[in-house]
Write an enzyme that holds these catalytic residues in place. Structure first.
Site, PDB file in Angstrom:
ATOM      1  CB  ALA A 100     -16.095  -0.574 -62.192  1.00  0.00           C
ATOM      2  CB  ALA A 101     -13.439   1.830 -66.166  1.00  0.00           C
ATOM      3  N   PRO A 102     -10.579   1.598 -64.585  1.00  0.00           N
ATOM      4  CG  PRO A 102      -8.242   1.621 -64.818  1.00  0.00           C
ATOM      5  CD  PRO A 102      -9.404   2.402 -64.236  1.00  0.00           C
TER       6      PRO A 102
ATOM      7  CG  ASP B   4     -11.911   4.443 -56.396  1.00  0.00           C
ATOM      8  OD1 ASP B   4     -11.399   5.008 -55.405  1.00  0.00           O
ATOM      9  OD2 ASP B   4     -11.307   4.279 -57.463  1.00  0.00           O
TER      10      ASP B   4
ATOM     11  CB  SER C  59      -6.722  -2.000 -60.128  1.00  0.00           C
ATOM     12  OG  SER C  59      -7.051  -0.708 -59.689  1.00  0.00           O
ATOM     13  CE  LYS C  60      -9.312   2.262 -55.817  1.00  0.00           C
ATOM     14  NZ  LYS C  60      -8.830   2.839 -57.100  1.00  0.00           N
TER      15      LYS C  60
ATOM     16  CG  ASP D 248     -25.001   9.906 -64.539  1.00  0.00           C
ATOM     17  OD1 ASP D 248     -24.499   9.692 -63.414  1.00  0.00           O
ATOM     18  OD2 ASP D 248     -25.173  11.046 -64.996  1.00  0.00           O
TER      19      ASP D 248
ATOM     20  CG  ASP E  96     -16.312   4.051 -65.425  1.00  0.00           C
ATOM     21  OD1 ASP E  96     -15.544   3.796 -64.481  1.00  0.00           O
ATOM     22  OD2 ASP E  96     -16.330   5.154 -65.994  1.00  0.00           O
TER      23      ASP E  96
ATOM     24  CB  CYS F  97      -6.559   9.035 -55.550  1.00  0.00           C
ATOM     25  SG  CYS F  97      -7.181   9.426 -57.188  1.00  0.00           S
TER      26      CYS F  97
END
Lengths: 179, 313
Positions: free
Chosen positions: B111-113, B181, B115-116, B161, B134, B234
């Site tokens: 999840a970090a940081p 992600d 934005s999503k 983990d 995270d 990405c």
């Protein structure tokens, strides 16, 4: 982890749900849900229904978190919702982020700042504001933006002065909307 | 100009216009903010930007995205109020693809940081349970800060983990939806991280692909039959994208489903360096920087369970 005889103490490493009322309190000094709701109602006029679906949690000494749902207690997590209030001190202090989220619902102890005052406040500057005739203590500072009063953060009013207690991480040099 | 060290050569055969890809990768990425609908709607943000004299351009495919002309978003009133958050356009796709219903339980595995994660919280209308997990405490601190700044109260921040994530401690045993992600080689971020290719090695790609497979497998296991898992990276490397899907399709009970991508994109590749993948990975989405003047991105939507399980969802 116990700091009193026979009673479980406050364990700073975990999130504990606040007891509903004083009758259910097991940890000395811990705020109750009822006290938290009363405090928001008395200080800022926030209806208790504002938090009807939320649960309140303590982690560390006096730091209260608010979570949108229900959850078994205790929790060993890194975060449970967001911080909302600092308790275990004479004057409870709302967090900047709680004031930004719910401050628009407040009806008392709200100080409306002019554009220049708002810019100074957001940058963390204290300022003389002798014209304030309300209570001393923690206030919600607002300014006008896009047609409404919008909360900027928490101010501490003492001796004709409004101190900005916007945390350093949230302080910013912002445009003066009066110019 | 980026010296891509030959990284882009790998993908020349995958794109329609190699020159356009190379040119796009050398342009800086526009600064974009997403409206935090928990705090304000897009028109109010626009009015506030107008009042303070901040120039912007509305993004045509998404009502809540603004491309900033000059000023750093951090020095605007809408940012100070938590009305907007910096998030590039392609990064908004995973939360949109995941879908949302009131009272959902959602797991964001990496999840970090945030934005999503905070976008998910807004789509969930700050209700239900959103677990942002995270591994790094430093990155979790950024996640907590961002969630707090945007007024998110339905987030639980967890440090595990993700590959062997445990739901112990919750009063439920599976999630309705999960976002993976994944950590990746980040080739698609070259426009904002000009050194993204400098540290690139094929060994790293293979190493991170192993982690991605482990996280995606656990995500499918932890999601209820009929629930949704979105996998995104990405990066362009098929080793980290279609090959990961192909592996998880073989190992776990799930399938790739179509989704309606609002940006120009191409299908997932079914063959790479002599290896053939499950044909359904073509339903995944590849976005190259020259398609929409964004970063590069990969996304696949998975449905958990067999054909007849959880059909009401």
């Amino acid at each position: 982890m116990s700091d009193g005889e026979g009673a479980p103490g406050n364990d700073g490493s975990q999130f504990d749900r606040l007891p509903a009322t004083a009758d259910e309190r097991e940890v000395e000094g811990r705020a109750t849900r009822e006290e938290v709701l009363d405090w928001w109602a008395e200080r800022f006029g926030l209806a208790p229904e504002t938090f009807a679906n939320h649960t309140f949690w303590e982690k560390g000494k006096g730091k209260i978190w608010v979570f949108a749902d229900d959850l078994p207690s205790p929790q060993e997590l890194e975060g449970v919702g967001m911080t909302v209030l600092r308790t275990r001190q004479e004057h409870w202090k709302p967090t900047t982020t709680a004031v930004r989220k719910w401050g628009h619902l407040a009806t008392e102890n709200v100080i409306e700042l002019s554009p220049g005052q708002a810019t100074a406040f957001a940058a963390g500057h204290d300022q003389e504001l002798p014209e304030w005739e309300g209570d001393w203590g923690y206030l919600i500072a607002t300014h006008e933006l896009a047609g409404d009063q919008v909360p900027i953060g928490v101010g501490l009013y003492l001796y004709d002065e409004l101190r900005s207690v916007v945390p350093k991480g949230y302080q910013e040099e912002l445009p003066d909307l009066g110019e | 100009m980026n010296d891509d060290g030959g990284v882009l050569d790998r993908y020349a055969s995958l794109v329609d216009d190699e020159a356009a890809l190379r040119a796009a990768c050398e342009r800086p990425l526009p600064s974009v903010v997403r409206v935090n609908t928990l705090a304000a709607d897009a028109d109010r943000v626009a009015r506030a930007f107008d009042e303070e004299g901040t120039d912007y351009e509305r993004v045509d495919w998404h009502d809540g995205l603004f491309r900033m002309a000059n000023r750093s978003p951090g020095t605007t009133w809408p940012y100070a109020h938590g009305w907007v958050h910096g998030q590039e356009e392609v990064s908004c796709l995973p939360a949109m693809a995941l879908g949302h219903e009131p009272g959902m339980r959602v797991w964001d595995t990496c999840a970090a940081p945030g934005s999503k994660t905070t976008q998910l919280a807004a789509l969930m209308d700050d209700s239900g349970v959103l677990v942002g997990n995270d591994t790094s405490l430093g990155r979790l601190s950024a996640l907590r800060h961002n969630a707090e700044r945007l007024g998110v109260t339905n987030l639980l921040v967890d440090q595990q983990d993700a590959r062997n994530y445990s739901l112990n401690g919750f009063d439920f045993e599976e999630f309705d939806a999960t976002l993976v992600d994944a950590p990746c080689s980040c080739e698609g971020t070259i426009r904002k991280n000009p050194d993204a290719f400098d540290t690139w090695t094929l060994d790293h790609v293979h190493e991170v692909a192993g982690i991605q497979k482990g996280i995606l497998r656990r995500a499918v296991q932890a999601t209820r039959p009929g629930g949704t898992v979105v996998y995104s990276t990405c990066t362009f490397a098929p080793e980290e994208n279609e090959a990961v899907l192909d592996h998880v399709l073989r190992e776990e009970d799930c399938r790739v489903v179509e989704w309606d991508c609002p940006l120009e994109s191409v299908d997932g590749v079914t063959e790479w360096h002599g290896e053939e993948f499950d044909p359904s990975v073509a339903k995944a989405t590849r976005i190259y920087p020259h398609h929409n003047d964004t970063g590069g991105f990969f996304l696949a939507k998975l449905r958990v369970g067999g054909e007849d399980e959880g059909v009401s969802a």
